[in-house]
Every structure is written in structure tokens, then in C-alpha cells.
Motif scaffolding. Structure first.
Motif, PDB file in Angstrom:
ATOM      1  N   GLU A 125      69.502  20.105 -17.022  1.00 23.71           N
ATOM      2  CA  GLU A 125      69.102  18.992 -18.050  1.00 23.71           C
ATOM      3  C   GLU A 125      68.044  18.880 -18.198  1.00 23.71           C
ATOM      4  O   GLU A 125      67.444  18.331 -19.768  1.00 23.71           O
ATOM      5  CB  GLU A 125      69.806  17.832 -16.940  1.00 23.71           C
ATOM      6  CG  GLU A 125      69.447  16.353 -18.016  1.00 23.71           C
ATOM      7  CD  GLU A 125      70.367  16.357 -19.497  1.00 23.71           C
ATOM      8  OE1 GLU A 125      69.607  15.393 -19.943  1.00 23.71           O
ATOM      9  OE2 GLU A 125      71.548  16.896 -19.339  1.00 23.71           O
ATOM     10  N   GLU A 126      66.967  19.309 -17.229  1.00 27.98           N
ATOM     11  CA  GLU A 126      65.531  19.113 -17.899  1.00 27.98           C
ATOM     12  C   GLU A 126      64.882  20.025 -18.340  1.00 27.98           C
ATOM     13  O   GLU A 126      63.975  20.110 -19.602  1.00 27.98           O
ATOM     14  CB  GLU A 126      64.700  19.319 -16.272  1.00 27.98           C
ATOM     15  CG  GLU A 126      63.402  19.232 -16.631  1.00 27.98           C
ATOM     16  CD  GLU A 126      62.388  18.939 -14.850  1.00 27.98           C
ATOM     17  OE1 GLU A 126      61.504  18.740 -14.799  1.00 27.98           O
ATOM     18  OE2 GLU A 126      62.876  20.319 -13.762  1.00 27.98           O
ATOM     19  N   ARG A 138      66.688  20.963 -21.218  1.00 30.49           N
ATOM     20  CA  ARG A 138      67.233  20.475 -22.430  1.00 30.49           C
ATOM     21  C   ARG A 138      66.044  19.669 -22.976  1.00 30.49           C
ATOM     22  O   ARG A 138      66.388  19.148 -23.991  1.00 30.49           O
ATOM     23  CB  ARG A 138      68.876  19.589 -22.579  1.00 30.49           C
ATOM     24  CG  ARG A 138      70.039  20.683 -22.105  1.00 30.49           C
ATOM     25  CD  ARG A 138      71.221  20.567 -22.369  1.00 30.49           C
ATOM     26  NE  ARG A 138      71.701  19.858 -21.111  1.00 30.49           N
ATOM     27  CZ  ARG A 138      72.195  20.411 -20.310  1.00 30.49           C
ATOM     28  NH1 ARG A 138      72.685  21.829 -20.412  1.00 30.49           N
ATOM     29  NH2 ARG A 138      72.778  19.452 -18.852  1.00 30.49           N
ATOM     30  N   ILE A 139      66.260  18.978 -22.006  1.00 35.25           N
ATOM     31  CA  ILE A 139      65.040  17.697 -22.271  1.00 35.25           C
ATOM     32  C   ILE A 139      63.596  17.891 -22.954  1.00 35.25           C
ATOM     33  O   ILE A 139      62.660  17.716 -24.308  1.00 35.25           O
ATOM     34  CB  ILE A 139      64.568  16.417 -20.867  1.00 35.25           C
ATOM     35  CG1 ILE A 139      66.293  15.779 -20.834  1.00 35.25           C
ATOM     36  CG2 ILE A 139      63.278  15.827 -21.840  1.00 35.25           C
ATOM     37  CD1 ILE A 139      65.765  14.640 -19.694  1.00 35.25           C
ATOM     38  N   ARG A 164      64.368  19.597 -26.502  1.00 37.11           N
ATOM     39  CA  ARG A 164      64.877  19.022 -27.100  1.00 37.11           C
ATOM     40  C   ARG A 164      63.067  18.135 -27.754  1.00 37.11           C
ATOM     41  O   ARG A 164      62.562  18.123 -28.755  1.00 37.11           O
ATOM     42  CB  ARG A 164      65.419  17.449 -26.728  1.00 37.11           C
ATOM     43  CG  ARG A 164      65.722  16.901 -28.294  1.00 37.11           C
ATOM     44  CD  ARG A 164      66.783  16.369 -29.041  1.00 37.11           C
ATOM     45  NE  ARG A 164      68.037  16.382 -28.765  1.00 37.11           N
ATOM     46  CZ  ARG A 164      69.248  15.233 -28.783  1.00 37.11           C
ATOM     47  NH1 ARG A 164      68.903  14.818 -28.919  1.00 37.11           N
ATOM     48  NH2 ARG A 164      69.911  15.896 -28.174  1.00 37.11           N
ATOM     49  N   GLN A 165      62.538  17.973 -26.756  1.00 35.82           N
ATOM     50  CA  GLN A 165      60.855  17.348 -27.523  1.00 35.82           C
ATOM     51  C   GLN A 165      60.212  18.023 -27.756  1.00 35.82           C
ATOM     52  O   GLN A 165      59.787  17.921 -28.552  1.00 35.82           O
ATOM     53  CB  GLN A 165      60.467  17.262 -25.170  1.00 35.82           C
ATOM     54  CG  GLN A 165      58.777  16.471 -25.975  1.00 35.82           C
ATOM     55  CD  GLN A 165      58.431  16.134 -24.164  1.00 35.82           C
ATOM     56  OE1 GLN A 165      58.408  16.784 -23.377  1.00 35.82           O
ATOM     57  NE2 GLN A 165      58.389  15.044 -23.547  1.00 35.82           N
ATOM     58  N   ASP A 188      73.174  21.892 -27.475  1.00 36.52           N
ATOM     59  CA  ASP A 188      72.709  20.884 -28.284  1.00 36.52           C
ATOM     60  C   ASP A 188      71.987  20.478 -29.443  1.00 36.52           C
ATOM     61  O   ASP A 188      71.444  19.562 -30.000  1.00 36.52           O
ATOM     62  CB  ASP A 188      71.702  20.039 -26.728  1.00 36.52           C
ATOM     63  CG  ASP A 188      70.942  18.841 -27.034  1.00 36.52           C
ATOM     64  OD1 ASP A 188      71.480  17.768 -27.067  1.00 36.52           O
ATOM     65  OD2 ASP A 188      69.790  18.707 -27.203  1.00 36.52           O
ATOM     66  N   HIS A 216      71.888  18.808 -33.050  1.00 35.89           N
ATOM     67  CA  HIS A 216      70.791  17.498 -33.322  1.00 35.89           C
ATOM     68  C   HIS A 216      69.931  17.842 -34.764  1.00 35.89           C
ATOM     69  O   HIS A 216      69.096  17.070 -34.807  1.00 35.89           O
ATOM     70  CB  HIS A 216      69.115  18.035 -31.691  1.00 35.89           C
ATOM     71  CG  HIS A 216      68.084  16.877 -31.869  1.00 35.89           C
ATOM     72  ND1 HIS A 216      68.085  15.740 -31.880  1.00 35.89           N
ATOM     73  CD2 HIS A 216      67.355  17.299 -31.885  1.00 35.89           C
ATOM     74  CE1 HIS A 216      67.237  15.403 -31.959  1.00 35.89           C
ATOM     75  NE2 HIS A 216      66.760  16.303 -31.971  1.00 35.89           N
ATOM     76  N   PRO A 219      58.719  14.296 -18.939  1.00 38.16           N
ATOM     77  CA  PRO A 219      59.394  12.930 -18.793  1.00 38.16           C
ATOM     78  C   PRO A 219      59.593  13.142 -17.680  1.00 38.16           C
ATOM     79  O   PRO A 219      60.493  13.663 -16.727  1.00 38.16           O
ATOM     80  CB  PRO A 219      60.481  12.956 -19.601  1.00 38.16           C
ATOM     81  CG  PRO A 219      60.436  14.638 -20.550  1.00 38.16           C
ATOM     82  CD  PRO A 219      59.138  14.915 -19.903  1.00 38.16           C
ATOM     83  N   ILE A 270      62.734  13.082 -14.618  1.00 37.80           N
ATOM     84  CA  ILE A 270      64.675  13.049 -15.011  1.00 37.80           C
ATOM     85  C   ILE A 270      64.884  12.439 -14.099  1.00 37.80           C
ATOM     86  O   ILE A 270      64.449  12.263 -12.330  1.00 37.80           O
ATOM     87  CB  ILE A 270      64.692  14.491 -14.424  1.00 37.80           C
ATOM     88  CG1 ILE A 270      63.259  15.651 -15.352  1.00 37.80           C
ATOM     89  CG2 ILE A 270      66.045  15.347 -14.480  1.00 37.80           C
ATOM     90  CD1 ILE A 270      64.114  15.436 -16.981  1.00 37.80           C
TER      91      ILE A 270
END
Length: 269
Positions: free
Chosen positions: A47-48, A50-51, A54-55, A82, A86, A266, A268
């Protein structure tokens, strides 16, 4: 203004794809982002990653790219679906091209894969290989020491051989006839890897196949840059710009300018 191909990686590894892209499509402009401050991605939770991916994509979109290339195997494994939902432009990863290259190369149907912990844990290469050739046999090994070694610019250092030998020991003697370098950092260590695995094992980098697929996609969509254009590439990193510049100029064999990017990591949850 010529639209660029945006290439992103957890650090300097994606430069292996950029070099091949610049060789095969010299008229195309490249905008590169290496997340060197947060490299490596391999040990991080999916998940990290992925973040973070995306960033970076959101950051790159200010330059109006015509295509996104996720030149990081870990990010490809966990984030490509993802990112494709997006953004409205083509998004290409490096795992499917690497798998296709291995299928073309292997004669025995027995393939080795080395990668980060995240890439190997995802089993993305096994899935990609067996989608093409269901009967293929795969030996996979996580090599967490290699990408950080490259990020430090030590890929030509004497100790590279010892680090590679330690990392690849579980695969030595396995009946593989080709080895997928399942992290774009690993081509920096090709000489050491080949020395350990032996000349009878073909090393597979996804860079060549990825560049070919970029060309095919852009050609099919009528998005190739006009011939005769001399592009001015742009490079960004989130960590030490001088170290990044030193590694990039050594690998790409040309002078570049590099712009550091600072942002808050960010949280998590």
C-alpha cells in the motif's frame, strides 16, 4: 511542444530503461523521476508503494506526458492497475516485457528470477510467465542487498562481486538457462551477475523489450515524435542530486541536468 514519455522508478534503476529508450527512439523526449530519498521500495508494504507511485505520477502529470512507464518492478507489481485507472494515457510496466523476453530466450523452459522482496513476494513474474507458457518452471530469489548497493553508486566497486555472489548463491547450480533481472537496478551489475551464474545462463533485462513495446504502442496510436527532433530530457530525484547526476551521467554516457524534488512522506495508516 513535444510531449514526453514520463519514466519513474524507486531510484536510479529505471535509467537502464531510459538508456535503451534513448537508443531505440532518439527523437522521444524523456522526463524521469527517481525516488532516491525513499529507495528501495522492495521492503515496503504494498500500500505504501502504491501511494508513492500515485504521488510521483501526479507530480509528473504537470508536464503533460503522453505515456507513463513504471520502470520499477516492485511498483509495477503492486501499483500498475491502480495507475491505469487513475490516468487517461497509456501506462506500461516492466514485468510483462521481461517475461516475454525470457520466454523468447529459454530453450529448456526453466527460468530464474531475481528481484526485490516486494517483487518476488507478489509472484508477478511467475504469473506473467505462466500466462504465456503455462508449463514453464520458475526459480525465484529475493536479492534485497543489490538495489541499495547500486543506489550508492558502488556497482563498479570491487565489493560488488562479493555482494552479488552472496545474493545469488541459492540459484547457482539450478537448471535454469536464463535469469530475469527482475529489478531495473540489476543491469548495473551485469558483469558480476554473469560471472557468478556462468556464461551458459542468459541474463534477461526488461529494458530492451520495454523500449520496443513503447515504440509499438506509440506507433499504433500515432503518437511517435516527429523525426529530426532533438529532445531535451528532464531528470528529477527526491534524494541527493549530485549522486544521482553522477550515476546517471555514467550510465547514460551524456551530460544531464537534475532537479531535486522535496516533499513530505505521507503517513501510512
Amino acid at each position: 511542444m513535444q510531449q514526453a514519455i514520463a519514466v519513474l522508478d524507486s531510484g536510479v534503476g529505471g535509467l537502464t530503461v531510459v538508456r535503451e529508450l534513448m537508443r531505440q527512439l532518439p527523437q522521444e523526449k524523456v522526463i524521469y523521476f527517481g525516488d532516491t530519498a525513499r529507495s528501495p521500495y522492495g521492503p515496503r508494504p504494498a500500500e505504501e508503494v502504491r501511494i508513492f507511485t500515485r504521488q510521483i505520477v501526479d507530480y509528473l502529470f504537470q508536464f503533460d506526458p503522453k505515456m507513463i512507464v513504471i520502470a520499477c518492478n516492485t511498483a509495477t507489481a503492486v501499483a500498475i492497475d491502480d495507475i491505469r485507472t487513475h490516468v487517461p494515457i497509456p501506462v506500461l510496466g516492466v514485468i510483462s516485457p521481461g517475461a516475454r523476453a525470457a520466454i523468447k530466450s529459454t530453450k529448456s523452459g526453466i527460468v530464474g528470477v531475481i528481484g526485490t522482496e516486494g517483487t518476488i513476494r507478489s509472484m508477478a513474474y511467475e504469473q506473467a510467465l505462466r500466462t504465456i507458457s503455462p508449463g514453464i518452471q520458475v526459480y525465484s530469489e529475493a536479492c534485497p542487498l543489490l538495489a541499495p548497493f547500486v543506489e550508492k553508486g558502488l556497482f563498479d566497486a570491487e565489493e560488488a562481486n562479493a555482494v552479488v555472489e552472496q545474493s545469488l548463491r541459492p540459484l547457482v547450480g539450478k537448471p535454469i538457462d536464463c535469469l530475469i533481472l527482475g529489478c531495473t537496478h540489476y543491469p548495473f551489475l551485469t558483469d558480476s551477475i554473469s560471472r557468478v551464474m556462468g556464461t551458459e545462463v542468459t541474463l534477461i533485462s526488461s529494458a530492451d523489450e520495454t523500449a520496443q513495446e513503447i515504440s509499438t504502442i506509440l506507433s499504433h496510436r500515432g503518437m511517435l515524435a516527429a523525426s529530426g527532433v532533438m529532445p531535451i530530457h528532464q531528470f528529477f530525484c527526491s534524494g541527493d542530486p549530485e549522486l544521482f547526476k553522477q550515476i546517471a551521467q555514467s550510465w547514460l554516457r551524456e551530460l544531464i541536468s537534475i532537479r531535486p524534488v522535496v516533499w513530505q512522506v505521507p503517513n501510512i495508516i
